[in-house]
Scaffold this active site. Structure first.
Site, PDB file in Angstrom:
ATOM      1  N   GLY A  41      28.676  21.358  28.783  1.00 49.98           N
ATOM      2  CA  GLY A  41      29.314  21.598  30.064  1.00 49.98           C
ATOM      3  C   GLY A  41      28.410  21.326  31.241  1.00 49.98           C
ATOM      4  O   GLY A  41      28.817  21.491  32.388  1.00 49.98           O
ATOM      5  N   GLY A  59      14.094  20.511  35.625  1.00 50.99           N
ATOM      6  CA  GLY A  59      15.304  21.157  35.126  1.00 50.99           C
ATOM      7  C   GLY A  59      16.076  21.910  36.195  1.00 50.99           C
ATOM      8  O   GLY A  59      15.508  22.505  37.105  1.00 50.99           O
ATOM      9  N   PHE A  62      23.760  28.655  26.322  1.00 52.44           N
ATOM     10  CA  PHE A  62      22.795  29.508  27.036  1.00 52.44           C
ATOM     11  C   PHE A  62      21.648  29.982  26.155  1.00 52.44           C
ATOM     12  O   PHE A  62      20.971  30.947  26.485  1.00 52.44           O
ATOM     13  CB  PHE A  62      23.502  30.700  27.679  1.00 52.44           C
ATOM     14  CG  PHE A  62      24.777  30.328  28.379  1.00 52.44           C
ATOM     15  CD1 PHE A  62      24.740  29.561  29.526  1.00 52.44           C
ATOM     16  CD2 PHE A  62      26.005  30.711  27.877  1.00 52.44           C
ATOM     17  CE1 PHE A  62      25.916  29.190  30.179  1.00 52.44           C
ATOM     18  CE2 PHE A  62      27.182  30.335  28.508  1.00 52.44           C
ATOM     19  CZ  PHE A  62      27.140  29.571  29.670  1.00 52.44           C
ATOM     20  N   GLY A  88      19.085  23.741  34.893  1.00 57.50           N
ATOM     21  CA  GLY A  88      20.010  24.574  34.134  1.00 57.50           C
ATOM     22  C   GLY A  88      19.736  26.060  34.195  1.00 57.50           C
ATOM     23  O   GLY A  88      20.659  26.864  34.117  1.00 57.50           O
ATOM     24  N   GLU A  89      18.465  26.453  34.318  1.00 59.64           N
ATOM     25  CA  GLU A  89      18.114  27.875  34.250  1.00 59.64           C
ATOM     26  C   GLU A  89      17.601  28.444  35.570  1.00 59.64           C
ATOM     27  O   GLU A  89      17.580  29.660  35.753  1.00 59.64           O
ATOM     28  CB  GLU A  89      17.056  28.094  33.159  1.00 59.64           C
ATOM     29  CG  GLU A  89      17.568  27.789  31.767  1.00 59.64           C
ATOM     30  CD  GLU A  89      16.456  27.814  30.732  1.00 59.64           C
ATOM     31  OE1 GLU A  89      16.332  28.816  30.019  1.00 59.64           O
ATOM     32  OE2 GLU A  89      15.714  26.824  30.648  1.00 59.64           O
ATOM     33  N   LEU A 123      19.734  14.069  40.207  1.00 55.06           N
ATOM     34  CA  LEU A 123      20.335  12.853  39.670  1.00 55.06           C
ATOM     35  C   LEU A 123      21.827  12.779  39.950  1.00 55.06           C
ATOM     36  O   LEU A 123      22.365  11.691  40.174  1.00 55.06           O
ATOM     37  CB  LEU A 123      20.082  12.771  38.158  1.00 55.06           C
ATOM     38  CG  LEU A 123      18.610  12.818  37.731  1.00 55.06           C
ATOM     39  CD1 LEU A 123      18.491  12.802  36.220  1.00 55.06           C
ATOM     40  CD2 LEU A 123      17.826  11.661  38.345  1.00 55.06           C
ATOM     41  N   ASN A 124      22.513  13.932  39.899  1.00 53.78           N
ATOM     42  CA  ASN A 124      23.947  13.984  40.165  1.00 53.78           C
ATOM     43  C   ASN A 124      24.225  15.270  40.940  1.00 53.78           C
ATOM     44  O   ASN A 124      24.208  16.360  40.355  1.00 53.78           O
ATOM     45  CB  ASN A 124      24.742  13.955  38.860  1.00 53.78           C
ATOM     46  CG  ASN A 124      26.249  13.941  39.076  1.00 53.78           C
ATOM     47  OD1 ASN A 124      26.772  14.514  40.034  1.00 53.78           O
ATOM     48  ND2 ASN A 124      26.983  13.291  38.174  1.00 53.78           N
ATOM     49  N   PRO A 125      24.446  15.190  42.242  1.00 54.94           N
ATOM     50  CA  PRO A 125      24.632  16.416  43.036  1.00 54.94           C
ATOM     51  C   PRO A 125      25.795  17.279  42.571  1.00 54.94           C
ATOM     52  O   PRO A 125      25.732  18.505  42.684  1.00 54.94           O
ATOM     53  CB  PRO A 125      24.884  15.868  44.453  1.00 54.94           C
ATOM     54  CG  PRO A 125      24.303  14.498  44.455  1.00 54.94           C
ATOM     55  CD  PRO A 125      24.476  13.976  43.064  1.00 54.94           C
ATOM     56  N   LYS A 126      26.826  16.668  42.035  1.00 52.40           N
ATOM     57  CA  LYS A 126      28.007  17.441  41.635  1.00 52.40           C
ATOM     58  C   LYS A 126      27.713  18.292  40.405  1.00 52.40           C
ATOM     59  O   LYS A 126      28.005  19.498  40.378  1.00 52.40           O
ATOM     60  CB  LYS A 126      29.182  16.498  41.370  1.00 52.40           C
ATOM     61  CG  LYS A 126      30.518  17.191  41.233  1.00 52.40           C
ATOM     62  CD  LYS A 126      31.655  16.178  41.235  1.00 52.40           C
ATOM     63  CE  LYS A 126      33.013  16.872  41.306  1.00 52.40           C
ATOM     64  NZ  LYS A 126      34.123  15.887  41.370  1.00 52.40           N
TER      65      LYS A 126
END
Length: 783
Positions: free
Chosen positions: A509, A741, A282, A743-744, A670-673
Site C-alpha cells: 500500500g 525512507g 507495519f 514509511g516510518e 520520488l513521488n509526492p502523492k
C-alpha cells in the site's frame, strides 16, 4: 549452546558481516541521486511527479487478489486452537468431539503433527523470517497464554470454527513470569539489538547532570502495542509432492520461502511464496506459527488449506511492540546547551526471540550533548514474542526524549524549537561520522511558519474556547536510513520498447510498484506505460524486505545496478555499425527509447534498432548493487519537525487533536502523492500511540484481555484531524536516487508533539501513554 544463544551468536555475526568492510567501498562509488550520473543526465519528468498508485484501479475494482482470496480445488478451511495458560505442559487434549463434528477433515495437535525443525529467527540468518524460534506442535510445552496448540481443518470456515470450540485441554501449569513490574524487581540485563549492545557512553554523564545549572529528570512509560493491519494475517497453500506453494500476506517473501524450507527440511526452491497484495504489514507480516500450522496440516491431510487468523488470533499469534519504562535526565547551562543527556530504561522480551524494544536509537544522533549515557536493559516474560512495529525504538523513544526536551525548554524559559536547534550536532554524537545530509533547521523553520507557531502562548492554560483548552506542541522525529544487502534485480528490454523489472519485493500500500516504475522509466528514457514491475514472488531475484523504511533505496540501488549492466550489454550488441560505436557506458545517456552520446546527442540509436540489428527479441541482465557501506562513511537519517494543536475539554477531559503538521527532511521525494500518504499514515499511527493504543494484559496469567478492535482502540476517521505535510526535497548525495525512507518517519515524534500540546493546553504533564481522559481529569481540569 541453546537455540536462542546460537541465534544471538549468528545475529551478531550477520551484522558484523554487513558492517565490517568499510574500506572496500568509496562512499560515492555508485553515483546515487545527488551525483552526476551520466546515464540519467537528461531528465524525463517521471521522478517527482505525483503519480497515482498503479495498483489502485485493481483494488477499487476488486480485482486485486489478497492471500485469502486465491481459489484452490478441494481446499479446506482452518481454525486455530490457543492455550489458556502462560507456561506449563499439556496433560491431555480431548479432541474426539471436534473430530466427530460435521465437515471436519483433520484435527492436528502435537500428538499427530509431522516432524518439524525449529523456526530460524528473524535476523539470525540473512534469509531467516521467524517471529519466534520455537518448534511448532513438536511437544507438550506451553510458552505463552495464547500459543497455538492445535488446528482444525473442515469443509467450511464455520464448521472449522465450531469444531475447535469443542476441544478440551487439561494443563499442568507452572509458575510464569507475566508481571512486568514484578519481574523488573528481580533485575534486568543488557539488551542487544541486531547483534550489538544497546549501550552508549560519552564522558561522565551522571556527574555532568548533577553539576548542570538547569536540569530535568522524569520517567516515561509506554505500554504494549499490537499490530492491527486491516487485512488479517492469512495464508492459502497446497503441496504438490514435496513442493509447497504458498499465497501469503507477507512482507518478506524470499525470506519466508527459505524459512519454511528449513522448517520442513526441504530445498529452498521447493517452496514458492507469493504475495502480490498486502493490506498493511507495519512489521507484523513475516513468518509466524500460523503459516507453519497451515502447511503442516495440509501435508498431513493431503489437501490445500486456507488459514485466516481471526482478529483475536492475530493478538494471540502475532507479536507487537513491547512495553518500556524510560528514564530521561537532561542537564543544560543557562543558554540551553546540553551538558548531559541520559536516556536509560528497561523493556521486556521473551526467551524465544531476539527483539527488545530499542528505544535509545533516536537519541544516539538527535542532539549534540557534551556527555551521554544511553542504555536499554531487558527482562524476560512468558509472552508472545515481540517484534518490529513501525519505527521500532524510535516511535516510543522519541516520546520520552522529546517530552523531556519540552520540559527542559520550560525550565529554561526558552522556546522549544530554539532549544532543539541550539543543540543540533555538527556530526553524529555517538559514531563521530559526518551526516550525509541534515536539514533539521529548515524543516523546523518551514514547519513553524506554516503552522503558525509564533501565535503559540508558552503559558499553559492561556487559551480557551468555550469548554475547550487549546495548546500547541512540537517535537523532533527521526528514523535511520537502512539498505539491506542481497538486492539483485533482473531487467529485461524487448525489441518493441518494453522494459520488465523482476525483483522479490513487496507492495503493502506504500506505492512500491508505482515509484519503481517511475525510477525505471526515468533511467531508461521510456514512458511509464512501457515499464512492467514484477514483485511479490520468491522465485524472482533479490532478498529485499519491506521493513526499516529501506525498500525504496534497496530496490532503487538494484535497478541502478541492473540498468548500468544493461547499457553495457546494449553497447556490445550495437557493435561497429552503430552511431554509438566506440562509446563506453559512462559516455552515453538514455533518452527517447534509446542511447545517445553525452557529448554529441546526435549519436543516437533506439533500443529497437540495436536489438533488431543484433537479431535479438530482447536483452536480459541481472545485477546486484554494491554492499550497503554508505552508512560506514556517513550518519544517515530521515528527520521531521512535528507540530500539533490539541484541545482538551474542561468538563469531560476528552482530548482532541485539531490539526497536525509534519515537516519532513527525507532527501529527494520520488513521488509526492505516495510519500504524502505514507507521511500521513505514520502520523495517524502516532496519534493512536499517543491517545488510545494499549494492549491490556492480565499480570496474573499473561492473557491479553482486549484482543479486538472494539476494545483495543485505533484512530478512526473522526479521531483524525487535518494533517498537513511538507518536505525539504533536498537530495541526499549518498543515498540511491537521493532518497531516504518515508514509511516510518511519520510516527516518530508524533506522540511527544501531542503530549506537549496537551501540556500547553492544560498544564498537565502526562508521561504515561496513552493520554486518556481519566489521566487528564485528576485533578479536575475545570479547577
Amino acid at each position: 549452546m541453546s537455540i536462542l544463544d546460537e541465534a544471538k551468536t549468528r545475529a551478531q555475526g550477520l551484522m558484523q558481516g554487513l558492517m565490517g568492510k568499510a574500506v572496500a567501498l568509496a562512499p560515492d562509488s555508485w553515483v546515487p541521486g545527488g551525483h552526476p550520473d551520466p546515464l540519467i543526465r537528461r531528465q524525463h519528468g517521471h521522478i517527482g511527479k505525483p503519480v497515482s498508485r498503479l495498483d489502485g484501479p485493481l483494488k477499487v475494482a476488486g480485482q486485486a487478489r489478497f492471500a485469502a482470496e486465491f481459489p484452490m480445488d478441494g481446499m479446506v478451511y482452518a481454525a486455530v486452537f490457543y492455550s489458556t495458560i502462560a507456561k506449563g505442559r499439556i496433560v491431555e487434549i480431548d479432541a474426539e468431539a471436534a473430530r466427530a463434528a460435521p465437515g471436519v477433515v483433520l484435527v492436528m495437535t502435537h500428538e499427530n503433527a509431522p516432524k518439524l525443525k525449529p523456526t530460524p529467527i528473524f535476523l539470525t540468518d540473512p534469509k531467516a523470517a521467524g517471529g519466534d524460534g520455537l518448534p511448532v506442535l513438536q511437544d507438550d510445552r506451553v510458552h505463552w497464554n495464547g500459543q497455538p496448540i492445535g488446528v482444525v481443518l473442515a469443509r467450511t470456515q464455520e464448521e472449522a470454527d465450531h469444531a475447535q470450540s469443542l476441544i478440551r485441554v487439561r494443563y499442568q501449569a507452572e509458575e510464569a513470569a507475566t508481571d512486568f513490574d514484578q519481574v523488573k524487581q528481580a533485575g534486568a540485563r543488557q539488551a542487544q539489538f541486531m547483534g550489538q549492545p544497546l549501550h552508549n557512553e560519552i564522558g561522565k554523564a551522571e556527574q555532568a547532570f548533577a553539576e548542570a545549572e538547569v536540569k530535568v529528570e522524569a520517567t516515561y512509560v509506554t505500554p504494549r502495542h499490537n499490530h492491527n493491519p486491516i487485512e488479517l494475517h492469512a495464508v492459502t497453500l497446497a503441496w504438490d509432492g514435496d513442493s509447497l506453494r504458498v499465497h501469503d500476506a507477507q512482507q518478506v517473501v524470499a525470506h519466508a520461502a527459505w524459512t519454511l524450507a528449513k522448517v520442513f527440511d526441504l530445498k529452498e526452491d521447493q517452496v514458492v511464496v507469493t504475495s502480490p497484495f498486502v493490506g498493511g504489514g507495519f512489521g507484523s507480516k513475516t513468518l509466524w506459527q500460523h503459516q507453519i500450522l497451515a502447511a503442516a496440516a495440509a501435508r498431513l491431510a493431503g489437501v490445500p488449506v486456507r488459514l485466516v487468523l481471526s482478529r483475536e488470533g492475530v493478538y494471540r499469534t502475532v507479536g507487537g511492540r513491547s512495553m518500556t519504562e524510560q528514564r530521561v535526565a537532561l542537564g543544560a547551562d543557562r543558554s540551553g546547551k546540553l551538558k548531559a543527556l541520559i536516556h536509560t530504561g528497561v523493556t521486556a522480551k521473551t526467551s524465544h526471540n531476539i527483539m527488545p524494544e530499542p528505544f535509545i536509537l533516536p537519541t544516539r544522533s538527535v542532539y549534540g550533548a557534551e556527555t551521554m549515557l544511553l542504555d536499554v536493559q531487558q527482562v524476560e516474560l512468558d509472552m508472545i514474542g515481540n517484534t518490529f512495529m513501525r519505527a521500532p525504538g524510535e516511535a516510543v523513544g522519541t516520546f520520552a526524549l522529546e517530552v523531556a526536551m519540552d520540559e527542559l525548554a520550560e525550565a529554561l524559559g526558552m522556546d522549544p524549537i530554539e532549544l532543539r536547534l541550539k543543540n543540533e550536532p555538527e556530526k553524529d554524537p555517538t559514531q563521530g561520522l559526518p551526516f550525509s545530509s541534515r536539514e533539521v533547521e529548515k524543516a523546523f523553520r518551514d514547519g513553524a511558519e506554516r503552522f503558525g507557531w509564533s501565535r503559540r502562548d508558552p503559558r499553559p492554560r492561556a487559551r480557551q474556547e468555550g469548554e475547550w483548552l487549546i495548546g500547541m506542541g512540537c517535537a523532533t522525529g527521526t528514523c535511520p536510513y537502512y539498505r539491506m544487502p542481497g538486492g539483485a534485480a533482473r531487467l529485461t528490454l524487448t525489441r518493441d520498447g518494453q522494459a520488465i523489472v523482476d525483483v522479490a519485493v513487496h507492495e503493502m500500500g506504500m506505492g512500491t510498484a508505482t515509484v519503481q516504475t517511475q525510477v525505471t522509466a526515468e533511467r531508461l528514457g521510456l514512458p511509464m506505460d512501457a515499464v512492467r514491475f514484477n514483485y511479490g514472488d520468491s522465485t524472482l531475484p533479490g532478498l529485499i524486505m519491506a521493513g526499516g523504511s529501506q525498500q525504496t533505496a534497496a530496490i532503487g540501488a538494484s535497478v541502478i545496478a541492473a540498468h548500468r549492466t544493461l547499457v553495457g550489454e546494449l553497447l556490445k550488441l550495437a557493435g561497429n555499425d552503430s552511431p554509438l560505436a566506440g562509446l563506453k557506458a559512462d559516455e552515453v545517456a538514455c533518452r527517447d527509447g534509446g542511447l545517445c552520446g553525452l557529448e554529441d546527442e546526435t549519436r543516437f540509436e533506439s533500443y529497437a534498432s540495436i536489438l533488431g540489428r543484433a537479431q535479438r527479441k530482447s536483452v536480459c541482465v541481472e545485477a546486484e548493487p554494491p554492499q550497503p557501506m554508505e552508512t560506514m562513511h556517513w550518519s544517515m537519517h530521515s528527520h521531521a519537525a512535528m507540530f500539533c494543536e490539541a484541545a482538551v475539554n474542561v468538563v469531560t477531559g476528552e482530548p482532541r487533536i485539531r490539526r497536525f503538521l509534519g515537516s519532513f527532511d527525507c532527501g529527494r521525494i520520488l513521488n509526492p502523492k505516495t510519500a504524502a500518504s505514507q507521511f500521513r499514515g505514520g502520523v495517524i499511527m502516532g496519534l493512536g500511540l499517543a491517545l488510545m493504543e494499549e494492549t491490556q494484559v492480565d499480570p496474573r496469567n499473561g492473557r491479553i484481555m482486549n484482543p479486538s478492535l472494539s476494545e483495543y482502540h485505533v484512530p478512526v476517521h473522526m479521531d483524525v484531524p487535518d494533517i498537513d505535510v511538507i518536505w525539504t526535497d533536498i537530495p541526499d548525495p549518498h543515498a540511491p536516487m537521493g532518497a531516504r525512507g518515508v514509511g516510518e518517519i511519520g510516527i516518530t515524534g508524533t506522540g511527544a508533539a501531542v503530549a506537549n500540546a496537551i501540556y500547553n493546553a492544560t498544564g498537565r504533564r502526562i508521561r504515561d501513554l496513552p493520554i486518556t481522559l481519566d489521566k487528564l481529569l485528576v485533578p479536575s481540569l475545570g479547577s
